[in-house]
Write a protein that holds these residues in place. Structure first.
Motif, PDB file in Angstrom:
ATOM      1  N   MET A   1       1.157  -1.558  -0.048  1.00  0.00           N
ATOM      2  CA  MET A   1       0.179  -0.271  -0.353  1.00  0.00           C
ATOM      3  C   MET A   1       0.784   1.590  -0.431  1.00  0.00           C
ATOM      4  SD  MET A   1      -2.826  -1.113   1.810  1.00  0.00           S
ATOM      5  CE  MET A   1      -3.611   0.512   2.832  1.00  0.00           C
ATOM      6  N   LEU A   2       1.921   1.297   0.615  1.00  0.00           N
ATOM      7  CA  LEU A   2       2.450   2.248   0.512  1.00  0.00           C
ATOM      8  C   LEU A   2       3.519   3.244  -0.906  1.00  0.00           C
ATOM      9  CD1 LEU A   2       4.649   1.662   4.348  1.00  0.00           C
ATOM     10  CD2 LEU A   2       2.815   3.998   3.387  1.00  0.00           C
ATOM     11  N   THR A   3       3.339   3.992  -1.139  1.00  0.00           N
ATOM     12  CA  THR A   3       4.202   3.902  -2.953  1.00  0.00           C
ATOM     13  C   THR A   3       5.422   3.980  -2.182  1.00  0.00           C
ATOM     14  OG1 THR A   3       3.794   6.375  -3.035  1.00  0.00           O
ATOM     15  CG2 THR A   3       2.660   4.876  -3.376  1.00  0.00           C
ATOM     16  N   ASP A   4       5.749   5.174  -3.711  1.00  0.00           N
ATOM     17  CA  ASP A   4       7.883   4.940  -3.719  1.00  0.00           C
ATOM     18  C   ASP A   4       7.708   6.435  -2.583  1.00  0.00           C
ATOM     19  OD1 ASP A   4       8.890   2.675  -4.622  1.00  0.00           O
ATOM     20  OD2 ASP A   4       8.746   3.137  -6.634  1.00  0.00           O
ATOM     21  N   SER A   5       6.896   7.222  -3.348  1.00  0.00           N
ATOM     22  CA  SER A   5       6.663   9.303  -2.485  1.00  0.00           C
ATOM     23  C   SER A   5       6.955   8.670  -0.866  1.00  0.00           C
ATOM     24  CB  SER A   5       6.102   9.140  -3.519  1.00  0.00           C
ATOM     25  OG  SER A   5       6.229   9.419  -5.033  1.00  0.00           O
ATOM     26  N   ASP A   6       5.845   7.612  -0.756  1.00  0.00           N
ATOM     27  CA  ASP A   6       5.868   7.175   0.737  1.00  0.00           C
ATOM     28  C   ASP A   6       5.821   7.621   1.842  1.00  0.00           C
ATOM     29  OD1 ASP A   6       2.673   8.086  -0.409  1.00  0.00           O
ATOM     30  OD2 ASP A   6       2.115   5.669   0.275  1.00  0.00           O
ATOM     31  N   ARG A   7       7.258   6.302   1.003  1.00  0.00           N
ATOM     32  CA  ARG A   7       8.285   5.740   1.269  1.00  0.00           C
ATOM     33  C   ARG A   7       9.775   6.636   1.378  1.00  0.00           C
ATOM     34  NH1 ARG A   7       8.927  -0.004   3.584  1.00  0.00           N
ATOM     35  NH2 ARG A   7      11.507   1.134   4.103  1.00  0.00           N
ATOM     36  N   ALA A   8       9.220   7.462   0.032  1.00  0.00           N
ATOM     37  CA  ALA A   8      10.781   8.611   0.282  1.00  0.00           C
ATOM     38  C   ALA A   8      10.255   9.578   1.457  1.00  0.00           C
ATOM     39  CB  ALA A   8      10.630   9.602  -1.193  1.00  0.00           C
ATOM     40  N   ILE A   9       9.220   9.732   2.244  1.00  0.00           N
ATOM     41  CA  ILE A   9       9.284  10.308   2.971  1.00  0.00           C
ATOM     42  C   ILE A   9       9.178   9.882   4.803  1.00  0.00           C
ATOM     43  CG2 ILE A   9       7.546  11.797   4.356  1.00  0.00           C
ATOM     44  CD1 ILE A   9       6.502  12.836   2.023  1.00  0.00           C
ATOM     45  N   LEU A  10       8.702   8.574   4.646  1.00  0.00           N
ATOM     46  CA  LEU A  10       8.623   7.652   5.567  1.00  0.00           C
ATOM     47  C   LEU A  10      10.061   7.025   5.936  1.00  0.00           C
ATOM     48  CD1 LEU A  10       5.259   6.230   4.896  1.00  0.00           C
ATOM     49  CD2 LEU A  10       5.601   7.960   6.577  1.00  0.00           C
ATOM     50  N   ASP A  11      10.907   7.025   5.528  1.00  0.00           N
ATOM     51  CA  ASP A  11      11.916   6.652   5.255  1.00  0.00           C
ATOM     52  C   ASP A  11      12.917   7.304   6.237  1.00  0.00           C
ATOM     53  OD1 ASP A  11      11.356   3.756   4.982  1.00  0.00           O
ATOM     54  OD2 ASP A  11      12.726   3.790   2.918  1.00  0.00           O
ATOM     55  N   ARG A  12      12.698   8.929   6.152  1.00  0.00           N
ATOM     56  CA  ARG A  12      13.868   9.873   6.654  1.00  0.00           C
ATOM     57  C   ARG A  12      13.049   9.342   8.102  1.00  0.00           C
ATOM     58  NH1 ARG A  12      12.132  15.432   3.527  1.00  0.00           N
ATOM     59  NH2 ARG A  12      13.359  15.865   4.596  1.00  0.00           N
ATOM     60  N   PRO A  13      13.981  10.931   9.195  1.00  0.00           N
ATOM     61  CA  PRO A  13      14.373  10.642  10.155  1.00  0.00           C
ATOM     62  C   PRO A  13      13.031  11.773  10.860  1.00  0.00           C
ATOM     63  CG  PRO A  13      16.461  10.892   9.602  1.00  0.00           C
ATOM     64  CD  PRO A  13      15.850  10.413   8.687  1.00  0.00           C
ATOM     65  N   LEU A  14      11.838  11.861  10.636  1.00  0.00           N
ATOM     66  CA  LEU A  14      11.253  12.595  10.569  1.00  0.00           C
ATOM     67  C   LEU A  14      10.304  12.241  11.858  1.00  0.00           C
ATOM     68  CD1 LEU A  14       9.852  13.343   6.563  1.00  0.00           C
ATOM     69  CD2 LEU A  14      11.327  14.820   8.887  1.00  0.00           C
ATOM     70  N   LEU A  15       9.708  13.577  12.402  1.00  0.00           N
ATOM     71  CA  LEU A  15       8.815  12.945  13.845  1.00  0.00           C
ATOM     72  C   LEU A  15       7.624  12.527  12.882  1.00  0.00           C
ATOM     73  CD1 LEU A  15       9.911  15.440  16.634  1.00  0.00           C
ATOM     74  CD2 LEU A  15      10.525  12.865  16.228  1.00  0.00           C
ATOM     75  N   GLY A  16       6.905  11.618  13.939  1.00  0.00           N
ATOM     76  CA  GLY A  16       5.570  11.344  13.171  1.00  0.00           C
ATOM     77  C   GLY A  16       4.573  11.457  14.633  1.00  0.00           C
ATOM     78  N   LEU A  17       2.982  12.225  14.300  1.00  0.00           N
ATOM     79  CA  LEU A  17       2.041  12.269  15.397  1.00  0.00           C
ATOM     80  C   LEU A  17       0.793  11.111  15.237  1.00  0.00           C
ATOM     81  CD1 LEU A  17       1.896  15.958  14.003  1.00  0.00           C
ATOM     82  CD2 LEU A  17       2.995  15.156  16.364  1.00  0.00           C
ATOM     83  N   LEU A  18       1.199  10.322  16.679  1.00  0.00           N
ATOM     84  CA  LEU A  18       0.352   9.416  16.504  1.00  0.00           C
ATOM     85  C   LEU A  18      -0.499   9.644  17.189  1.00  0.00           C
ATOM     86  CD1 LEU A  18       0.520   5.966  16.562  1.00  0.00           C
ATOM     87  CD2 LEU A  18       1.038   6.075  18.941  1.00  0.00           C
ATOM     88  N   THR A  19      -1.218   8.700  16.963  1.00  0.00           N
ATOM     89  CA  THR A  19      -3.163   9.622  17.709  1.00  0.00           C
ATOM     90  C   THR A  19      -3.868   8.215  17.878  1.00  0.00           C
ATOM     91  OG1 THR A  19      -3.176  11.542  16.020  1.00  0.00           O
ATOM     92  CG2 THR A  19      -4.967  11.003  17.244  1.00  0.00           C
ATOM     93  N   VAL A  20      -4.467   8.109  18.968  1.00  0.00           N
ATOM     94  CA  VAL A  20      -5.054   6.724  19.931  1.00  0.00           C
ATOM     95  C   VAL A  20      -5.826   7.492  20.187  1.00  0.00           C
ATOM     96  CG1 VAL A  20      -2.914   5.604  20.425  1.00  0.00           C
ATOM     97  CG2 VAL A  20      -3.843   7.056  22.266  1.00  0.00           C
ATOM     98  N   SER A  21      -7.792   6.925  20.447  1.00  0.00           N
ATOM     99  CA  SER A  21      -8.487   6.930  20.663  1.00  0.00           C
ATOM    100  C   SER A  21      -8.049   7.925  22.849  1.00  0.00           C
ATOM    101  CB  SER A  21      -9.516   6.146  20.824  1.00  0.00           C
ATOM    102  OG  SER A  21      -9.779   4.822  20.023  1.00  0.00           O
ATOM    103  N   PRO A  22      -8.877   8.492  22.531  1.00  0.00           N
ATOM    104  CA  PRO A  22      -8.820   9.742  23.689  1.00  0.00           C
ATOM    105  C   PRO A  22      -9.509   8.969  24.634  1.00  0.00           C
ATOM    106  CG  PRO A  22     -10.341  10.431  22.361  1.00  0.00           C
ATOM    107  CD  PRO A  22     -10.179   9.593  21.711  1.00  0.00           C
ATOM    108  N   ALA A  23      -8.885   9.290  25.822  1.00  0.00           N
ATOM    109  CA  ALA A  23     -10.140   8.898  27.390  1.00  0.00           C
ATOM    110  C   ALA A  23     -11.372   8.946  26.936  1.00  0.00           C
ATOM    111  CB  ALA A  23      -8.927   9.386  28.674  1.00  0.00           C
ATOM    112  N   PRO A  24     -12.043   9.176  27.438  1.00  0.00           N
ATOM    113  CA  PRO A  24     -13.599   9.441  27.840  1.00  0.00           C
ATOM    114  C   PRO A  24     -13.513  11.054  27.699  1.00  0.00           C
ATOM    115  CG  PRO A  24     -13.665   7.587  29.170  1.00  0.00           C
ATOM    116  CD  PRO A  24     -12.310   8.199  28.767  1.00  0.00           C
TER     117      PRO A  24
END
Length: 139
Positions: A1-24
């Motif tokens: 599902m990842l394209t070469d363009s996606d990998r060009a971004i994701l393979d760099r040491p960039l920070l990701g923003l992770l979001t999980v379901s919040p508490a009530p």
């Protein structure tokens, strides 16, 4: 599902923003994370065993990871919606790899301190199995 363009971004040491379901009663609150993408197209990161995000993932094992190219570059981002599995095995090794990925060799003291901490912390490896990937800019 990842394209070469996606990998060009994701393979760099960039920070990701992770979001999980919040508490009530709370709003979703993305948190910056270190991550790596595997050859299989999953993303993985690590967390301390008692972290709030792990408790939230036990209740709803889904998350998003958004990675954005830095300012000054042509705009680009990748957003991964994923089902998440949590593992004990491989967490310390992942933490060591990510420490090397995100802190360069000039940060010897910080790297050593982090790796010493990974030896005593009870870490978990979070694996994001993409269910949907979006990217931008949408033109």
């Amino acid at each position: 599902m990842l394209t070469d363009s996606d990998r060009a971004i994701l393979d760099r040491p960039l920070l990701g923003l992770l979001t999980v379901s919040p508490a009530p009663g709370r709003l979703p609150a993305p948190r910056p994370v270190w991550f790596e993408v595997t050859d299989e197209g999953t993303a993985q990161l690590f967390s301390v065993a008692g972290a709030h995000r792990l408790r939230r993932l036990e209740q709803d094992p889904r998350a998003t990871l958004v990675v954005v190219k830095p300012a000054g570059e042509t705009e680009g981002w990748v957003s991964v919606e994923a089902n998440v599995t949590v593992h004990r095995e491989g967490a310390k090794e992942l933490a060591d790899r990510l420490t090397d990925r995100y802190w360069d060799e000039s940060q010897v003291d910080q790297r050593a301190a982090a790796k010493a901490m990974w030896e005593v912390e009870d870490l978990r490896r979070l694996v994001l199995h993409p269910s949907r990937i979006t990217r931008g800019p949408a033109i």
